[in-house]
Design a protein around this motif. Sequence first.
Motif, PDB file in Angstrom:
ATOM      1  N   GLY A   1      24.466  14.729   7.880  1.00 22.85           N
ATOM      2  CA  GLY A   1      25.153  13.449   8.007  1.00 22.85           C
ATOM      3  C   GLY A   1      26.098  13.218   6.850  1.00 22.85           C
ATOM      4  O   GLY A   1      26.396  14.110   6.057  1.00 22.85           O
ATOM      5  N   GLU A   2      26.571  11.980   6.753  1.00 25.97           N
ATOM      6  CA  GLU A   2      27.484  11.631   5.672  1.00 25.97           C
ATOM      7  C   GLU A   2      26.732  11.476   4.361  1.00 25.97           C
ATOM      8  O   GLU A   2      25.536  11.217   4.343  1.00 25.97           O
ATOM      9  CB  GLU A   2      28.243  10.338   5.999  1.00 25.97           C
ATOM     10  CG  GLU A   2      27.360   9.131   6.188  1.00 25.97           C
ATOM     11  CD  GLU A   2      26.946   8.912   7.629  1.00 25.97           C
ATOM     12  OE1 GLU A   2      26.863   7.747   8.024  1.00 25.97           O
ATOM     13  OE2 GLU A   2      26.679   9.905   8.341  1.00 25.97           O
ATOM     14  N   VAL A   3      27.455  11.634   3.262  1.00 25.08           N
ATOM     15  CA  VAL A   3      26.887  11.475   1.924  1.00 25.08           C
ATOM     16  C   VAL A   3      27.802  10.540   1.143  1.00 25.08           C
ATOM     17  O   VAL A   3      29.023  10.693   1.154  1.00 25.08           O
ATOM     18  CB  VAL A   3      26.749  12.826   1.199  1.00 25.08           C
ATOM     19  CG1 VAL A   3      26.287  12.608  -0.240  1.00 25.08           C
ATOM     20  CG2 VAL A   3      25.764  13.747   1.936  1.00 25.08           C
ATOM     21  N   LYS A   4      27.196   9.579   0.476  1.00 23.94           N
ATOM     22  CA  LYS A   4      27.928   8.625  -0.347  1.00 23.94           C
ATOM     23  C   LYS A   4      27.228   8.577  -1.698  1.00 23.94           C
ATOM     24  O   LYS A   4      26.035   8.290  -1.771  1.00 23.94           O
ATOM     25  CB  LYS A   4      27.917   7.252   0.332  1.00 23.94           C
ATOM     26  CG  LYS A   4      28.841   6.223  -0.293  1.00 23.94           C
ATOM     27  CD  LYS A   4      28.648   4.866   0.368  1.00 23.94           C
ATOM     28  CE  LYS A   4      29.092   4.846   1.799  1.00 23.94           C
ATOM     29  NZ  LYS A   4      30.562   4.883   1.959  1.00 23.94           N
ATOM     30  N   ILE A   5      27.948   8.875  -2.759  1.00 27.12           N
ATOM     31  CA  ILE A   5      27.390   8.847  -4.111  1.00 27.12           C
ATOM     32  C   ILE A   5      27.777   7.516  -4.753  1.00 27.12           C
ATOM     33  O   ILE A   5      28.958   7.169  -4.827  1.00 27.12           O
ATOM     34  CB  ILE A   5      27.903  10.025  -4.951  1.00 27.12           C
ATOM     35  CG1 ILE A   5      27.435  11.354  -4.339  1.00 27.12           C
ATOM     36  CG2 ILE A   5      27.421   9.909  -6.395  1.00 27.12           C
ATOM     37  CD1 ILE A   5      27.987  12.582  -5.029  1.00 27.12           C
TER      38      ILE A   5
ATOM     39  N   VAL B   1      32.232   4.502  -6.246  1.00 27.42           N
ATOM     40  CA  VAL B   1      31.686   5.104  -5.029  1.00 27.42           C
ATOM     41  C   VAL B   1      32.476   6.375  -4.731  1.00 27.42           C
ATOM     42  O   VAL B   1      33.708   6.389  -4.856  1.00 27.42           O
ATOM     43  CB  VAL B   1      31.799   4.141  -3.830  1.00 27.42           C
ATOM     44  CG1 VAL B   1      31.258   4.796  -2.559  1.00 27.42           C
ATOM     45  CG2 VAL B   1      31.074   2.830  -4.112  1.00 27.42           C
ATOM     46  N   PHE B   2      31.768   7.421  -4.334  1.00 22.37           N
ATOM     47  CA  PHE B   2      32.407   8.674  -3.925  1.00 22.37           C
ATOM     48  C   PHE B   2      31.981   8.963  -2.482  1.00 22.37           C
ATOM     49  O   PHE B   2      30.794   9.081  -2.191  1.00 22.37           O
ATOM     50  CB  PHE B   2      31.981   9.835  -4.829  1.00 22.37           C
ATOM     51  CG  PHE B   2      32.303   9.637  -6.280  1.00 22.37           C
ATOM     52  CD1 PHE B   2      33.506  10.074  -6.811  1.00 22.37           C
ATOM     53  CD2 PHE B   2      31.395   9.006  -7.123  1.00 22.37           C
ATOM     54  CE1 PHE B   2      33.803   9.889  -8.152  1.00 22.37           C
ATOM     55  CE2 PHE B   2      31.676   8.819  -8.464  1.00 22.37           C
ATOM     56  CZ  PHE B   2      32.886   9.255  -8.986  1.00 22.37           C
TER      57      PHE B   2
ATOM     58  N   GLU C   1      33.589  -0.717   5.879  1.00 21.68           N
ATOM     59  CA  GLU C   1      32.737  -1.909   5.846  1.00 21.68           C
ATOM     60  C   GLU C   1      31.634  -1.756   4.800  1.00 21.68           C
ATOM     61  O   GLU C   1      31.366  -2.685   4.019  1.00 21.68           O
ATOM     62  CB  GLU C   1      32.122  -2.147   7.224  1.00 21.68           C
ATOM     63  CG  GLU C   1      31.181  -3.340   7.270  1.00 21.68           C
ATOM     64  CD  GLU C   1      30.435  -3.447   8.589  1.00 21.68           C
ATOM     65  OE1 GLU C   1      29.610  -4.374   8.730  1.00 21.68           O
ATOM     66  OE2 GLU C   1      30.654  -2.601   9.484  1.00 21.68           O
ATOM     67  N   GLN C   2      31.003  -0.592   4.759  1.00 17.01           N
ATOM     68  CA  GLN C   2      29.974  -0.346   3.747  1.00 17.01           C
ATOM     69  C   GLN C   2      30.555  -0.448   2.340  1.00 17.01           C
ATOM     70  O   GLN C   2      29.967  -1.101   1.458  1.00 17.01           O
ATOM     71  CB  GLN C   2      29.360   1.050   3.949  1.00 17.01           C
ATOM     72  CG  GLN C   2      28.532   1.198   5.204  1.00 17.01           C
ATOM     73  CD  GLN C   2      27.865   2.563   5.272  1.00 17.01           C
ATOM     74  OE1 GLN C   2      28.279   3.509   4.595  1.00 17.01           O
ATOM     75  NE2 GLN C   2      26.839   2.679   6.072  1.00 17.01           N
ATOM     76  N   ASP C   3      31.710   0.188   2.134  1.00 11.57           N
ATOM     77  CA  ASP C   3      32.314   0.176   0.799  1.00 11.57           C
ATOM     78  C   ASP C   3      32.812  -1.218   0.424  1.00 11.57           C
ATOM     79  O   ASP C   3      32.747  -1.616  -0.751  1.00 11.57           O
ATOM     80  CB  ASP C   3      33.464   1.188   0.732  1.00 11.57           C
ATOM     81  CG  ASP C   3      32.970   2.622   0.755  1.00 11.57           C
ATOM     82  OD1 ASP C   3      31.768   2.835   0.510  1.00 11.57           O
ATOM     83  OD2 ASP C   3      33.776   3.520   1.034  1.00 11.57           O
TER      84      ASP C   3
ATOM     85  N   PRO D   1      24.990  -0.177  10.170  1.00  9.59           N
ATOM     86  CA  PRO D   1      24.051   0.840   9.659  1.00  9.59           C
ATOM     87  C   PRO D   1      23.874   0.742   8.171  1.00  9.59           C
ATOM     88  O   PRO D   1      24.777   0.338   7.423  1.00  9.59           O
ATOM     89  CB  PRO D   1      24.720   2.163  10.065  1.00  9.59           C
ATOM     90  CG  PRO D   1      26.177   1.834  10.218  1.00  9.59           C
ATOM     91  CD  PRO D   1      26.234   0.409  10.689  1.00  9.59           C
ATOM     92  N   ALA D   2      22.666   1.102   7.707  1.00  8.55           N
ATOM     93  CA  ALA D   2      22.411   1.158   6.281  1.00  8.55           C
ATOM     94  C   ALA D   2      23.183   2.302   5.672  1.00  8.55           C
ATOM     95  O   ALA D   2      23.666   3.201   6.370  1.00  8.55           O
ATOM     96  CB  ALA D   2      20.910   1.328   6.029  1.00  8.55           C
TER      97      ALA D   2
END
Length: 466
Positions: free
Chosen positions: A396-400, A407-408, A424-426, A460-461
Motif C-alpha cells: 500500500g501507500e507509505v507516508k512518513i 510529511v513525505f 485531504e490527509q495532508d 481512511p486513516a
Amino acid sequence: MTASTHYDCIIVGGGVTGTALLYELARFTDLKRLLLVERRERPAQVNSHAHNNSQTIHCGDIETNYSLEKAAAVKRTASMIVNYATKLPAAERERIIHRMPKMVLGVGARECGYLRGRYQAFRVLYPRMQLLERDDIADLEPNVALVNGARRDEEIVATGTPDDYCAVDFQALSESFAAQCERLDRAPDRHVSQLYGTEVSDIAKDGEDYVLQTSRGPMLARSVVVCAGGHSLLMAQQMGFGLEYSCLPMVGSFYFAPEALQGKVYTVQNPALPFAAVHGDRDIATEGKTRFGPTALMLPMLERYNPATIRDFFRVLNLDRDVVATLWSLLKVPDVRNYVLRNFLYEVPWLNRRLFLKEIRKIVPQLSVRDIEYAHGFGGVRPQLIDRRSRELKMGEVKIIDGHGIVFNMTPSPGGTSCLGNAEQDMRLVAEHLGARVDWAAFERELLTGHEDTRDVPAPALAEAS
C-alpha cells in the motif's frame, strides 16, 4: 531571510499529488502563504504525464486485488476526482475525464466462477456495476467476445459498467488544479505561489521552521509536504527519517495496437503476484490506439528515461542482508519468479512482442504480432518500498510523518487516483500542526457530492506513519 520567502506551507513536487494538495490548502483552509516548488518547467511531467500511467480512475470495482473495505475507501477518493471535474466548464471537464465502457474479464471456468461470486459481494457498493455475460460483452467490446465474427472458444464473463467516467488525464487534472490556484492567488490577502524550474537540494529544521535550499535561494516554511515519488524517500533519509525503508523502483512498459477496444478491459489479478494484471485501455492521449500493459520490471532509476536518477536509486536502495532476504523470499515463490523472468523478456526487442502477445490475446484473441508495437517513451516508475525491519514488500501507500510539520509521500495507492484523498490527509496534518481552520462544509460540497455522494463513507486513516 526576507518575508517574501517565508511560507505557511511549501509543497515539493508538482505532479497530481502535489498540485491537488496546493489546491485543497488554498481552497479550503485559511492559510495565507502557500508555495509549490517543482523542478520541471510545467506540472505533471513525470509519473502524472499521460504517457506514464494507465489513465485509469481506479474506483475498486474492476480491480480484483481489492478487498471490499479497500474498495470502499478507493471509491471515495476516486469519486472526488469525478465530483471535482464534473463541476468544471464542459471544455475543461472533457480534457480531464472521459466516459467509456469498463469491465474486468474472466476467462475460463475458474475465473468466471470467481467473478460471479465477487459480483454478488460488491454489487451493493457499486449499484451501476453489471454482470456481463458473453452477449453483453460482445455488445460493448466485440473484439473481446468474438473472433472473426464467431464466439471465442473459452468461457467468458465480466463485471463492469457500459458507460462511466473511468479514464482520466492526470496531467490535465494537475494543470486544472494549478489554474485554480492561480485564480485563488488573486485575492489581496492570499499568496498562493507556484515556482516551476526550481530544484530543492536540501531541507533542514531551523527551530520551529524548515529551511529549503533551492536553485532560487533559501526559503522558509512552517510546514513542508514532499510529493516527489522516489525522491521523497531520498529527501526523508537525508533528514534521518525513513531509514528503515529501501526503494525498489518498478517500471511499467506498454504496447500499442490499432483501435481494438471501446473502453477499459482489466483481467483477474493473480493473488500470488504483488503487481497489477495486464489490461487494455483505449488511449485518451494517442488517437486511434489501444494500449496494453503494464509490464513490471525493476530498473535502477527513480525516473524512467532519466539516467541522472541512477545515482539517486543507489542512495535509497540501502542494500543489506534484510533487503536481500526480502527479495529472495519473493523469488522463492514460483509465480513471482516466472513473472520476473517474463517481464524481463518483455523488454527484449523482437522477442518482446511475440511473448507479450499471449497476454494480450487473453483480452483480444484475434490480434497478431503484426498488430502490436512496443510503446517507446511510454511508462513510468512506481517506487515500491521494502520494510527492512519486517522484510516485507509494502503493497500500500507509505507516508512518513515526523509529527513536527513535515510529511513525505511515497507510492500513493492507487496511484494518481488517490491525489485528492491523499491531499485531504495532508491538509488535516498541516492544519492541525499550524492551527489553521478548514472549511469542511465547502470541502464536502465540492469534492464529496455531485456525480457521486460519498459523505457517508468515512475518510481512511493514515496508511502508515513513521
